[in-house]
Design an enzyme around this catalytic site. Structure first.
Site, PDB file in Angstrom:
ATOM      1  N   ASP A 176       0.848  -1.191   0.000  1.00 20.24           N
ATOM      2  CA  ASP A 176       0.000   0.000   0.000  1.00 20.24           C
ATOM      3  C   ASP A 176       0.885   1.242   0.000  1.00 20.24           C
ATOM      4  O   ASP A 176       1.915   1.278  -0.667  1.00 20.24           O
ATOM      5  CB  ASP A 176      -0.934  -0.043   1.209  1.00 20.24           C
ATOM      6  CG  ASP A 176      -2.273   0.615   0.940  1.00 20.24           C
ATOM      7  OD1 ASP A 176      -2.322   1.854   0.920  1.00 20.24           O
ATOM      8  OD2 ASP A 176      -3.276  -0.104   0.761  1.00 20.24           O
ATOM      9  N   HIS A 210      -3.307   5.966   3.504  1.00 21.83           N
ATOM     10  CA  HIS A 210      -4.164   4.840   3.129  1.00 21.83           C
ATOM     11  C   HIS A 210      -3.656   3.528   3.728  1.00 21.83           C
ATOM     12  O   HIS A 210      -4.429   2.714   4.266  1.00 21.83           O
ATOM     13  CB  HIS A 210      -4.222   4.754   1.605  1.00 21.83           C
ATOM     14  CG  HIS A 210      -5.250   3.826   1.055  1.00 21.83           C
ATOM     15  ND1 HIS A 210      -4.966   2.510   0.741  1.00 21.83           N
ATOM     16  CD2 HIS A 210      -6.550   4.015   0.728  1.00 21.83           C
ATOM     17  CE1 HIS A 210      -6.049   1.925   0.241  1.00 21.83           C
ATOM     18  NE2 HIS A 210      -7.031   2.821   0.227  1.00 21.83           N
ATOM     19  N   SER A 401     -11.381  -1.153  -0.151  1.00 20.27           N
ATOM     20  CA  SER A 401     -10.042  -1.115   0.422  1.00 20.27           C
ATOM     21  C   SER A 401     -10.042  -1.537   1.882  1.00 20.27           C
ATOM     22  O   SER A 401      -9.052  -2.069   2.383  1.00 20.27           O
ATOM     23  CB  SER A 401      -9.472   0.307   0.358  1.00 20.27           C
ATOM     24  OG  SER A 401      -8.729   0.521  -0.811  1.00 20.27           O
TER      25      SER A 401
END
Length: 610
Positions: A176, A210, A401
């Site tokens: 990520d 994220h 996600s």
């Protein structure tokens, strides 16, 4: 368990056992209802789950098939009450048998007893005795203010007998934007932090935010924000820049690193909450080939389905790596803000449908709407979504996600219990135990994650069984095999039922699918005239070597409170044997509220265990 009241005349209450008094009145029970046959059956079932003291069936151990309980008296001393019970029941040695009475608790006129099921049944019928479970107490610090860990069942393994033994939870690789390691959510569990991004705007650590959020959902350990499996270690593989963009070649490089280092860090799971920018066939796409190498190398790959879905109908899942038939592709469920799964639905932006090669995706779904997780202060995500910050360092977001790491954490729980399982077996255990959702066929795969059931699957079916007929030694000489696309294409064109070996497996047909049947996800329903792999060639696409995070495109409005856990929902969860965690895993405020006297207990109905 907290007891309210300081003398014998006061009312006692408990989140597990409800309210009552020391007179002759029947004792209400918030978890199992009023006393009687139903309460007795429920107590025995709960003890069997929470305090597993049973030895093998042939054991001569006196504690075989016994349970640990605490016995209190409602009239006089517990010794007198037990003595009267013994005389009636002719169990002359119960109160004095050192192998049965574990401890005298004089300050509260009680005894801790290990008792056989038949004696427990008789004890429960005595109006002058109060029998409660002598359950383990764990001060783990693990708890969540959100509903999703409890509804999905992952919270059951935060502490207590279901928790992974120390050192058994495998490591999750988060491919990520990086992980902010120096925070309470992860402690010293981020074993490695490697930067693969070759894009210029990539800050040290997690400039996007994220990856930290994804890691928090999978394995965060902060009190009030605990993720799916807080015992799991993490590896941070930074492939994204500060805008959530990655070069696909950087993602592939991260996959190669996992293969090379999986033994060193005990990496058994890789989470990829991202997707390629170009629609492709799985047998042509280099990212698909990279995740298949991980899969064949013993690493469970969990991929987000994507947030480009539409309420109008199937969007398809044409992007790598979620389009790969081997990996676990995860869609998002909207849990509706209640404990009940009856109001759960497909999140409207969660992608679903056929891949370009005819496979139905996602495989299953997990909570993914209005999730709260950690985010670095000053990261681009926290700045862009400043209105979603719920408290400094934590943000509310939605997306597949964040459904994917719920499943990645669930996979870690399964592997902690069954380290011998292959990735295919982990996928089978997760899929075969799902529960149906009232949603368009296939939009949540075969159903919603139900960890309490997945953990009990001992012989999982292999949903990829038919595909292995086309897994051959790699022509390049690599030690790991590769998928033979040429042979598969020939078989698929000749017979659309080529995969019937997977769907006809007895383990699948024994499963109860109330909404989605395997016929709906089988290739037999595919019209090859509609499958677009024949229409795609690399000359027709614009390949720009880019991948993107599966961010929260669908919920810009957000929800003021998210799906927070309330005392009412917590009481319902504690009443469900499939979901109930130990009380220590509930937030202090919720646990405190549950300790108040209950005026309207449940009816004691116990859902059937799998």
């Amino acid at each position: 368990m907290r007891i309210n009241g300081g003398n014998r005349g006061e009312t006692r209450s408990s989140a597990l056992w409800g309210t009552g008094n020391r007179g002759g009145e029947s004792r209400s029970n918030a978890l199992w209802g009023k006393g009687g046959r139903g309460a007795l059956t429920a107590l025995a079932a709960m003890l069997a789950i929470s305090v597993p003291l049973a030895a093998s069936a042939g054991s001569k151990d006196r504690r075989a098939h016994q349970s640990a309980v605490i016995i209190q008296s409602t009239s006089g001393s517990v010794a007198n009450a037990l003595g009267a019970f013994n005389r009636v029941d002719r169990l002359d040695q119960l109160a004095n048998d050192r192998e049965v009475v574990d401890r005298t608790l004089g300050s509260i006129d009680s005894v801790a007893v290990t008792v056989r099921a038949d004696k427990l049944a008789r004890l429960m019928k005595q109006s002058n005795l109060i029998v409660t479970a002598d359950v383990p107490v764990h001060v783990s610090g693990y708890s969540s203010n959100q509903l999703w860990p409890y509804e999905s069942g992952v919270s059951r393994s935060w502490s207590g007998p279901d928790a992974p033994a120390p050192g058994t939870a495998p490591t999750i690789a988060v491919v990520d934007s990086g992980i902010q390691a120096n925070r309470a959510d992860f402690g010293n569990r981020v074993l490695a932090n490697v930067n693969f991004s070759t894009l210029p705007e990539n800050s040290a650590g997690d400039g996007r935010g994220h990856g930290t959020f994804v890691a928090g959902i999978a394995a965060g350990g902060a009190d009030g924000y605990t993720g799916a499996t807080p015992q799991a270690n993490l590896v941070s593989l930074d492939v994204m820049d500060d805008h959530g963009v990655a070069r696909t070649s950087d993602v592939i490089a991260a996959c190669q690193w996992i293969l090379a280092n999986k033994a060193k860090y005990n990496i058994r799971i890789a989470n990829l909450s991202l997707h390629s920018a170009t629609k492709s066939n799985f047998f042509r796409d280099p990212l698909d080939r990279a995740v298949e190498k991980l899969w064949f190398g013993g690493v469970v790959v969990v991929a987000a389905a994507g947030n480009y879905g539409s309420a109008a109908g199937p969007s398809g899942v044409p992007y790598a790596p979620g389009n790969d038939p081997f990996v676990i592709t995860v869609g998002a469920v909207d849990i509706g803000g209640t404990k009940s799964r009856n109001d759960d639905s497909q999140a409207p932006w969660s992608a679903y449908g056929r891949t370009l090669d005819g496979f139905m995706k996602p495989d299953l779904a997990a909570p993914g709407r209005y999730m709260v997780g950690p985010v670095p202060i000053g990261s681009s995500l926290s700045i862009e979504r400043a209105d979603k910050i719920v408290t400094p360092g934590y943000i509310q977001l939605s997306g597949t996600s964040f459904a994917a790491p719920v499943v990645a954490g669930a996979a870690a729980q399964i592997l902690a219990k069954h380290p011998e399982f292959t990735p295919d077996q982990v996928k089978g255990a997760l899929m075969v135990a799902t529960k149906p959702v009232d949603a368009p066929a296939g939009s949540v795969g075969v159903g919603e994650l139900q960890m309490g059931r997945s953990a009990l699957v001992l012989r999982p079916p292999n949903p990829n069984k038919a595909l292995y007929g086309f897994v051959k030694p790699d022509p390049s000489g690599d030690a790991l095999p590769a998928f033979d696309a040429v042979s598969w294409l020939d078989a698929a064109k000749a017979n659309v039922s080529w995969d019937s070996v997977s769907w006809a497996d007895v383990s699948w047909t024994d499963a109860s699918w109330n909404v989605v049947s395997w016929a709906d996800v089988s290739w037999e329903s595919v019209s090859w005239a509609d499958v677009s792999w024949a229409d795609v060639s690399w000359a027709d696409v614009s390949w720009n070597d880019s991948s993107y995070e599966d961010a929260a495109e669908g919920d810009n409005g957000g929800d003021a409170n998210g799906y927070e856990l309330t005392p009412e929902q917590a009481a319902e969860i504690m009443a469900d044997p499939e979901l109930a965690p130990s009380e220590a895993t509930l937030p202090a405020a919720i646990a405190g509220a549950l300790d108040q006297p209950t005026s309207s207990p449940t009816d004691g109905t116990v859902p059937a265990l799998p």
